[in-house]
Design a protein around this motif. Structure first.
Motif, PDB file in Angstrom:
ATOM      1  N   ALA A   1       0.858  -1.187   0.000  1.00 26.64           N
ATOM      2  CA  ALA A   1       0.000   0.000   0.000  1.00 26.64           C
ATOM      3  C   ALA A   1       0.896   1.240   0.000  1.00 26.64           C
ATOM      4  CB  ALA A   1      -0.936  -0.003   1.209  1.00 26.64           C
ATOM      5  N   PRO A   2       0.345   2.405  -0.375  1.00 31.13           N
ATOM      6  CA  PRO A   2       1.189   3.602  -0.511  1.00 31.13           C
ATOM      7  C   PRO A   2       1.663   4.201   0.802  1.00 31.13           C
ATOM      8  CG  PRO A   2      -1.107   4.127  -0.970  1.00 31.13           C
ATOM      9  CD  PRO A   2      -1.025   2.640  -0.864  1.00 31.13           C
ATOM     10  N   THR A   3       1.004   3.881   1.915  1.00 30.55           N
ATOM     11  CA  THR A   3       1.417   4.456   3.201  1.00 30.55           C
ATOM     12  C   THR A   3       1.430   3.376   4.276  1.00 30.55           C
ATOM     13  OG1 THR A   3      -0.823   5.029   3.934  1.00 30.55           O
ATOM     14  CG2 THR A   3       0.343   6.674   2.591  1.00 30.55           C
ATOM     15  N   ASN A   4       2.139   3.671   5.371  1.00 28.76           N
ATOM     16  CA  ASN A   4       2.157   2.745   6.504  1.00 28.76           C
ATOM     17  C   ASN A   4       0.762   2.495   7.048  1.00 28.76           C
ATOM     18  OD1 ASN A   4       4.868   2.030   6.762  1.00 28.76           O
ATOM     19  ND2 ASN A   4       5.371   3.920   7.814  1.00 28.76           N
ATOM     20  N   ASN A   5      -0.003   3.571   7.206  1.00 37.25           N
ATOM     21  CA  ASN A   5      -1.355   3.436   7.758  1.00 37.25           C
ATOM     22  C   ASN A   5      -2.240   2.558   6.874  1.00 37.25           C
ATOM     23  OD1 ASN A   5      -0.929   4.930  10.072  1.00 37.25           O
ATOM     24  ND2 ASN A   5      -1.429   6.877   9.084  1.00 37.25           N
ATOM     25  N   SER A   6      -2.074   2.696   5.546  1.00 35.29           N
ATOM     26  CA  SER A   6      -2.885   1.886   4.625  1.00 35.29           C
ATOM     27  C   SER A   6      -2.545   0.412   4.752  1.00 35.29           C
ATOM     28  CB  SER A   6      -2.664   2.358   3.184  1.00 35.29           C
ATOM     29  OG  SER A   6      -3.072   3.696   3.019  1.00 35.29           O
ATOM     30  N   VAL A   7      -1.246   0.104   4.827  1.00 34.00           N
ATOM     31  CA  VAL A   7      -0.829  -1.291   4.992  1.00 34.00           C
ATOM     32  C   VAL A   7      -1.435  -1.872   6.263  1.00 34.00           C
ATOM     33  CG1 VAL A   7       1.140  -2.784   5.485  1.00 34.00           C
ATOM     34  CG2 VAL A   7       1.311  -1.064   3.691  1.00 34.00           C
ATOM     35  N   GLU A   8      -1.345  -1.108   7.336  1.00 35.82           N
ATOM     36  CA  GLU A   8      -1.798  -1.629   8.625  1.00 35.82           C
ATOM     37  C   GLU A   8      -3.314  -1.713   8.706  1.00 35.82           C
ATOM     38  OE1 GLU A   8       0.289   0.860  11.362  1.00 35.82           O
ATOM     39  OE2 GLU A   8       2.228  -0.006  10.803  1.00 35.82           O
TER      40      GLU A   8
ATOM     41  N   ARG B   1       4.983  -8.165   9.236  1.00 34.55           N
ATOM     42  CA  ARG B   1       4.837  -6.750   8.859  1.00 34.55           C
ATOM     43  C   ARG B   1       6.234  -6.216   8.539  1.00 34.55           C
ATOM     44  NH1 ARG B   1       5.090  -2.066   7.386  1.00 34.55           N
ATOM     45  NH2 ARG B   1       3.838  -0.332   8.191  1.00 34.55           N
ATOM     46  N   ILE B   2       6.508  -6.017   7.240  1.00 33.62           N
ATOM     47  CA  ILE B   2       7.832  -5.570   6.804  1.00 33.62           C
ATOM     48  C   ILE B   2       7.844  -4.044   6.701  1.00 33.62           C
ATOM     49  CG2 ILE B   2       9.599  -5.784   5.025  1.00 33.62           C
ATOM     50  CD1 ILE B   2       8.997  -8.361   6.527  1.00 33.62           C
ATOM     51  N   GLY B   3       8.953  -3.454   7.076  1.00 34.09           N
ATOM     52  CA  GLY B   3       9.066  -1.999   6.979  1.00 34.09           C
ATOM     53  C   GLY B   3       8.842  -1.332   8.323  1.00 34.09           C
ATOM     54  N   THR B   4       8.687  -0.031   8.276  1.00 36.29           N
ATOM     55  CA  THR B   4       8.563   0.772   9.491  1.00 36.29           C
ATOM     56  C   THR B   4       7.110   0.810   9.948  1.00 36.29           C
ATOM     57  OG1 THR B   4      10.404   2.147   8.757  1.00 36.29           O
ATOM     58  CG2 THR B   4       9.057   2.994  10.558  1.00 36.29           C
ATOM     59  N   ALA B   5       6.799   0.050  10.961  1.00 37.95           N
ATOM     60  CA  ALA B   5       5.433   0.024  11.491  1.00 37.95           C
ATOM     61  C   ALA B   5       5.189   1.238  12.378  1.00 37.95           C
ATOM     62  CB  ALA B   5       5.217  -1.255  12.293  1.00 37.95           C
ATOM     63  N   THR B   6       3.918   1.615  12.496  1.00 35.32           N
ATOM     64  CA  THR B   6       3.570   2.695  13.402  1.00 35.32           C
ATOM     65  C   THR B   6       3.690   2.200  14.846  1.00 35.32           C
ATOM     66  OG1 THR B   6       1.222   2.104  13.415  1.00 35.32           O
ATOM     67  CG2 THR B   6       1.953   3.668  11.734  1.00 35.32           C
ATOM     68  N   GLU B   7       3.825   3.135  15.766  1.00 34.30           N
ATOM     69  CA  GLU B   7       3.977   2.765  17.173  1.00 34.30           C
ATOM     70  C   GLU B   7       2.787   1.950  17.660  1.00 34.30           C
ATOM     71  OE1 GLU B   7       4.902   5.967  19.773  1.00 34.30           O
ATOM     72  OE2 GLU B   7       6.379   6.848  18.421  1.00 34.30           O
ATOM     73  N   GLN B   8       1.583   2.358  17.269  1.00 37.19           N
ATOM     74  CA  GLN B   8       0.388   1.666  17.739  1.00 37.19           C
ATOM     75  C   GLN B   8       0.349   0.235  17.231  1.00 37.19           C
ATOM     76  OE1 GLN B   8      -1.860   3.059  19.981  1.00 37.19           O
ATOM     77  NE2 GLN B   8      -2.386   0.891  20.118  1.00 37.19           N
ATOM     78  N   PHE B   9       0.772   0.025  15.967  1.00 32.00           N
ATOM     79  CA  PHE B   9       0.739  -1.331  15.411  1.00 32.00           C
ATOM     80  C   PHE B   9       1.770  -2.214  16.112  1.00 32.00           C
ATOM     81  CE2 PHE B   9       1.318  -4.733  12.341  1.00 32.00           C
ATOM     82  CZ  PHE B   9       0.019  -4.982  11.932  1.00 32.00           C
ATOM     83  N   VAL B  10       2.950  -1.656  16.401  1.00 32.99           N
ATOM     84  CA  VAL B  10       3.962  -2.427  17.126  1.00 32.99           C
ATOM     85  C   VAL B  10       3.440  -2.818  18.498  1.00 32.99           C
ATOM     86  CG1 VAL B  10       6.255  -2.348  18.167  1.00 32.99           C
ATOM     87  CG2 VAL B  10       5.890  -1.399  15.887  1.00 32.99           C
ATOM     88  N   GLU B  11       2.730  -1.896  19.146  1.00 35.17           N
ATOM     89  CA  GLU B  11       2.189  -2.199  20.474  1.00 35.17           C
ATOM     90  C   GLU B  11       1.089  -3.255  20.400  1.00 35.17           C
ATOM     91  OE1 GLU B  11       0.939   1.472  22.137  1.00 35.17           O
ATOM     92  OE2 GLU B  11       2.979   2.277  22.374  1.00 35.17           O
ATOM     93  N   ASP B  12       0.258  -3.202  19.344  1.00 33.35           N
ATOM     94  CA  ASP B  12      -0.857  -4.144  19.211  1.00 33.35           C
ATOM     95  C   ASP B  12      -0.404  -5.513  18.697  1.00 33.35           C
ATOM     96  OD1 ASP B  12      -2.507  -2.130  20.061  1.00 33.35           O
ATOM     97  OD2 ASP B  12      -3.218  -1.594  18.055  1.00 33.35           O
ATOM     98  N   TYR B  13       0.563  -5.513  17.762  1.00 34.04           N
ATOM     99  CA  TYR B  13       0.999  -6.762  17.133  1.00 34.04           C
ATOM    100  C   TYR B  13       2.525  -6.851  17.083  1.00 34.04           C
ATOM    101  CZ  TYR B  13      -3.834  -6.608  15.405  1.00 34.04           C
ATOM    102  OH  TYR B  13      -5.203  -6.526  15.309  1.00 34.04           O
ATOM    103  N   PRO B  14       3.192  -6.877  18.214  1.00 34.52           N
ATOM    104  CA  PRO B  14       4.665  -6.907  18.199  1.00 34.52           C
ATOM    105  C   PRO B  14       5.224  -8.156  17.523  1.00 34.52           C
ATOM    106  CG  PRO B  14       3.831  -7.364  20.403  1.00 34.52           C
ATOM    107  CD  PRO B  14       2.657  -6.906  19.591  1.00 34.52           C
ATOM    108  N   TYR B  15       4.480  -9.273  17.597  1.00 28.81           N
ATOM    109  CA  TYR B  15       4.965 -10.529  17.032  1.00 28.81           C
ATOM    110  C   TYR B  15       4.912 -10.536  15.509  1.00 28.81           C
ATOM    111  CZ  TYR B  15      -0.099 -11.166  17.246  1.00 28.81           C
ATOM    112  OH  TYR B  15      -1.444 -10.979  17.130  1.00 28.81           O
TER     113      TYR B  15
ATOM    114  N   MET C   1      13.380   0.390  16.268  1.00 31.16           N
ATOM    115  CA  MET C   1      13.124   1.824  16.129  1.00 31.16           C
ATOM    116  C   MET C   1      12.229   2.327  17.243  1.00 31.16           C
ATOM    117  SD  MET C   1      12.707   2.338  12.019  1.00 31.16           S
ATOM    118  CE  MET C   1      12.340   4.081  12.223  1.00 31.16           C
ATOM    119  N   LEU C   2      11.215   1.527  17.599  1.00 31.27           N
ATOM    120  CA  LEU C   2      10.318   1.932  18.673  1.00 31.27           C
ATOM    121  C   LEU C   2      11.076   1.988  19.999  1.00 31.27           C
ATOM    122  CD1 LEU C   2       7.468   2.632  19.595  1.00 31.27           C
ATOM    123  CD2 LEU C   2       7.030   0.200  19.890  1.00 31.27           C
TER     124      LEU C   2
END
Length: 365
Positions: A202-209, A237-251, A260-261
């Motif tokens: 997807a074109p943005t991190n938010n769209s992918v997530e 999840r490849i690439g730079t995930a958002t902080e919220q996504f890392v917190e929700d799905y760290p695995y 990075m987080l």
């Protein structure tokens, strides 16, 4: 279209977008209003932002209606997400003076055209390797299994059938029509049932997530899908995930995102420690002022009792100052040297080290 033709179309489109933006009509810039600001020291300024930002990449500081400060003039030293405070340094005394005198409104704008430039450069170098698929997939009707909790419409069935039997397809639908949780999830599971790997782009991190969250929700709601897919093992999840996504799905996130987080959290902790340190130095500032007064009074004629009382006050103040300084490795030497025997000499040196410097973090709420 051949890869060379696709590359040419992309390069031309990128140029048109960049030209459009340079004319001031494009949507490349994102602006964040500065609610308030405070000048600190000779060239430091604290900007209190209206909303949080991720980083200062591509940031420009707009001062008033006419002045734009780029990276050659302004640099950003730190950012505190808790208070949305951005620390900046402006290497131009004239601009600092103008801000102090006129108090202009400010905004921080982010020029996102670098994303277009990055994509353009990538296609310029690798565009001839990118083209349409050479083979056409073939999925008979019995291989298409919709999520158990959904009753697909004819349009949704047709969309999935088209995706799974075409080299390239385009699905359009208004929000809430089931593009993600019905069409996309069903198509993905059909490929995974055949043991294939699927890349969601997807074109943005938010769209992918957003897509991943939808797919994960469908998998979690369908017993058959859950038996096929273990998100912790089968989805990355490849690439730079958002902080919220890392917190929700760290695995699901690759190590880079988590690193990075962690790095960002460490920077925030370091900043908070620095703020606490500045607060502690403010506490002992009054002690230093009291010591200065006592140093002058002790030189004046007085009886023994008065002298003794002043010595006791000095010792008490020095003890309280040392208790703070000893906790700070940067100033622990001052704690060792500051005694009632030589405090007058050390007082001047300590005051200069502690207070005659830029202290931007001291003003963060």
């Amino acid at each position: 279209m051949k890869p060379e033709e696709i590359r040419e179309v992309f390069m031309r489109s990128a140029k048109d977008l960049l030209d459009y933006d340079e004319e001031g009509r494009g949507p490349a810039n994102v602006a964040v209003r500065v609610e308030s600001y405070e000048l600190v020291g000779k060239n430091s300024i604290l900007l209190s932002l209206e909303e949080n930002i991720d980083d200062t990449l591509g940031a420009y500081l707009y001062v008033g209606d006419f002045l734009v400060l780029d990276k050659d003039v302004v640099s950003y030293s730190f950012y505190d997400r808790n208070t949305k405070t951005l620390g900046a340094t402006i290497d131009n005394p004239g601009i600092i003076g103008m801000i102090a005198a006129e108090h202009p409104e400010m905004t921080v704008e982010f020029d996102l055209s670098f994303l277009i430039k990055n994509a353009r450069d990538y296609y310029d170098e690798h565009g001839t390797l990118i083209g349409y698929p050479d083979t056409c997939p073939c999925f008979p009707e019995e291989d298409i299994v919709f999520p158990a909790k959904f009753s697909p419409s004819d349009q949704q069935r047709n969309a999935v059938r088209t995706i799974l039997n075409s080299k390239l397809s385009y699905v359009w639908g208004a929000p809430g029509t089931g593009k993600t949780q019905m069409v996309l999830a069903t198509a993905i599971m059909a490929y995974m049932r055949r043991g294939k790997r699927v890349a969601i782009i997807a074109p943005t991190n938010n769209s992918v997530e957003q897509v991943l969250r939808g797919v994960l929700g469908v998998i979690g709601s369908d017993e058959g899908f859950r038996r096929m897919v273990d998100p912790a093992k089968d989805i990355a999840r490849i690439g730079t995930a958002t902080e919220q996504f890392v917190e929700d799905y760290p695995y699901l996130c690759e190590g880079q995102s988590i690193s990075m987080l962690i790095s960002k959290r460490r920077k925030e902790i370091k900043l908070l420690k620095e703020i606490i340190q500045e607060r502690e130095l403010d506490v002992i500032a009054s002690h230093f002022r009291a010591l200065e007064v006592l140093a002058k009074e002790r030189k004046q004629p007085a009886d023994r009792k008065a002298k003794r009382d002043m010595d006791n006050q000095i010792d008490q103040l020095i003890s309280e100052i040392n208790a703070v300084l000893e906790e700070n490795s940067l100033y622990s030497d001052l704690a060792r040297d500051l005694t009632s025997m030589n405090f007058e000499h050390q007082l001047e040196a300590a005051t200069q080290r502690l207070y005659q410097r830029d202290r931007p973090k001291n003003s963060i709420p």
